[in-house]
Design a protein around this motif. Sequence first.
Motif, PDB file in Angstrom:
ATOM      1  N   ASP A   4      -6.545  -1.819  -4.288  1.00  0.00           N
ATOM      2  CA  ASP A   4      -5.977  -0.707  -3.506  1.00  0.00           C
ATOM      3  C   ASP A   4      -5.705   0.507  -4.386  1.00  0.00           C
ATOM      4  OD1 ASP A   4      -3.994  -2.842  -1.337  1.00  0.00           O
ATOM      5  OD2 ASP A   4      -6.037  -2.080  -1.142  1.00  0.00           O
ATOM      6  N   TRP A   5      -5.129   0.210  -5.532  1.00  0.00           N
ATOM      7  CA  TRP A   5      -4.802   1.259  -6.513  1.00  0.00           C
ATOM      8  C   TRP A   5      -6.061   2.059  -6.870  1.00  0.00           C
ATOM      9  CZ3 TRP A   5      -1.173   3.744  -9.352  1.00  0.00           C
ATOM     10  CH2 TRP A   5      -1.492   4.175 -10.638  1.00  0.00           C
TER      11      TRP A   5
ATOM     12  N   TYR B  61      -7.341   4.121  -3.797  1.00  0.00           N
ATOM     13  CA  TYR B  61      -6.525   5.324  -3.581  1.00  0.00           C
ATOM     14  C   TYR B  61      -6.907   6.437  -4.561  1.00  0.00           C
ATOM     15  CZ  TYR B  61      -3.398   3.320  -0.090  1.00  0.00           C
ATOM     16  OH  TYR B  61      -2.880   2.804   1.063  1.00  0.00           O
ATOM     17  N   HIS B  62      -7.174   6.041  -5.796  1.00  0.00           N
ATOM     18  CA  HIS B  62      -7.584   7.058  -6.779  1.00  0.00           C
ATOM     19  C   HIS B  62      -8.934   7.648  -6.418  1.00  0.00           C
ATOM     20  CE1 HIS B  62      -4.297   5.832  -9.504  1.00  0.00           C
ATOM     21  NE2 HIS B  62      -4.433   7.079  -9.899  1.00  0.00           N
TER      22      HIS B  62
ATOM     23  N   SER C 191       1.043   4.257  -2.781  1.00  0.00           N
ATOM     24  CA  SER C 191       0.887   5.662  -2.415  1.00  0.00           C
ATOM     25  C   SER C 191       2.060   6.498  -2.928  1.00  0.00           C
ATOM     26  CB  SER C 191       0.764   5.762  -0.894  1.00  0.00           C
ATOM     27  OG  SER C 191       0.921   7.088  -0.491  1.00  0.00           O
TER      28      SER C 191
ATOM     29  N   LYS D 178       0.827  -1.204   0.000  1.00  0.00           N
ATOM     30  CA  LYS D 178       0.000   0.000   0.000  1.00  0.00           C
ATOM     31  C   LYS D 178       0.863   1.256   0.000  1.00  0.00           C
ATOM     32  CE  LYS D 178      -4.226  -1.750   1.986  1.00  0.00           C
ATOM     33  NZ  LYS D 178      -5.075  -1.951   3.138  1.00  0.00           N
ATOM     34  N   LYS D 179       1.933   1.180   0.806  1.00  0.00           N
ATOM     35  CA  LYS D 179       2.820   2.343   0.918  1.00  0.00           C
ATOM     36  C   LYS D 179       3.480   2.631  -0.435  1.00  0.00           C
ATOM     37  CE  LYS D 179       6.589   4.195   3.597  1.00  0.00           C
ATOM     38  NZ  LYS D 179       7.818   3.775   4.245  1.00  0.00           N
TER      39      LYS D 179
ATOM     40  N   ILE E 234     -10.203   7.919  -3.447  1.00  0.00           N
ATOM     41  CA  ILE E 234      -9.992   8.826  -2.305  1.00  0.00           C
ATOM     42  C   ILE E 234      -9.465  10.172  -2.801  1.00  0.00           C
ATOM     43  CG2 ILE E 234      -8.592   9.221  -0.235  1.00  0.00           C
ATOM     44  CD1 ILE E 234      -8.700   6.140   0.197  1.00  0.00           C
ATOM     45  N   GLY E 235      -8.501  10.087  -3.721  1.00  0.00           N
ATOM     46  CA  GLY E 235      -7.927  11.319  -4.279  1.00  0.00           C
ATOM     47  C   GLY E 235      -9.002  12.163  -4.947  1.00  0.00           C
TER      48      GLY E 235
END
Lengths: 315, 164
Positions: B34-35, B38-39, B6, B2-3, B41-42
């Motif tokens: 996860d990818w 994250y997008h 990010s 995950k890190k 969330i962005g």
Amino acid sequence: MRMRAAFCGLLLSVAANANAESLDWLKVVAFAAHQTDYSGVFVYQYDNRIETSRIIHVVEADGEHEKLESLDGPKRKIIRHHGQVWCYINHKMVQVDSQQVRIRFPAFLPEQISTLSANYRAEQIGVARVAGYNAQVILFEPKDNLRYAHKIWADTGSGLLLKAAVLGDKNQIIEQYTFTQLQIGGNIDRSWIGATAPGDSLPASQEVIKGGTPINSGWTVDALPQGFKKTMEIQRPMRGRRTPVTQIVFSDGLSAISVFIEPDDGDEDNVSGLSSRGAINLYHKVVAGQLFTVVGEVPARTVIQVLDSIRYKDK
Amino acid sequence: MKKEISVLMDGELFEDEAEGLLNQIKRDSAAHKDWEIYHLIGDVLRQPEHIHCDLSAKVRERMQEEPVVLAPRGHAVKQKIRTVALSAAASLVAVGVVAWMSAQITPETFPQVAMQQAALHPASVQIKPRSSDYLMAHQEFSPSMDMSGGAAYIRTVAYGIDGK
């Protein structure tokens, strides 16, 4: 360098002139709307619906008389004279409004024009033909997303508004009305004035016998959208309400927002929420036994912002 | 993992590292999820008004259900040559459509579609007949009266205040 400055100056003055000219058109349109005798059929488009109506407007010695009548769907009719409004409800004409507070004329006072030019860019964007008349097309583009764009088609001869559209922030049509047939001046039916037919008499309503009274209610809007100014604050009777309703009106020159405050009567329609019809958005909320209603021909986010920032302050 | 994703999204990886990680994401479905998250969330952080939910899974599902017809069926034996020609033509058309579609999908179009959906939402709730009284009371003081006169009243009576 000096040449360039002069050129920029010239451009600026041309732009300013274009704006001023467009705003002058508004005054012409407003004057024509009140001072012209006309009769016509127009189409109103909103929320994927289309309605056709007939309007007759005549100016007599005692002021303006106006009749608006739907041509399709259930029978609907509105008659207006001198700030008094009668409406066809439950198979009879009922007086629904009576306002003496407003100075009806001249429309578009100078301060209204200056408010308007602070919030919209006005531009003449061409000529077109509507209902057989030549029209000047003017676009009023908002400087932010708290209001809609307005596009108007004004008859180059009489100045009458032939077509008007309200546009959203993606240029989509929110609502539009267009004359399809229009007679300006000449022999126009006046037989309905004074209501000769027995069923059509125009009684003064028991409920709405007098209009609003100007007051200072103590209610304010903390986060009033930029460019809106208070134009009116009254206490008024309203149909079907036992207690008078406080109405505060704000305007940005082209559109208006009304705030209504009244005790909550527990009616099931008073539930909080947003609803709309064409360009009009309406937002209800009951807080601590008070029903707040905000209505305006502005986007939903604007009525929500207004309602959520109403506050009582000491007079 | 995950890190690393990010860090990749922040553009702080070297090109070869990024390439390796992207390949890994393509193969590993958990990493791929996860990818995507994250997008999302962005996007939500940047435009909280316009993002409602993650549509990608639903769109993919629907696309799998869509029939893909590139060539006309039937008379396969008799008109074999013609079918081949037609399917070739259809493939060409399909390639054209895909090319056209990818030309249409610019970074700006997606938020636009999302915004239109957001804008359409409130219109689905029509103003109740009882509220017509507020419209009537508002109309008299609206500047729209100055321009269009009584025609502006059409808003207050649009489909009936009868019966209330």
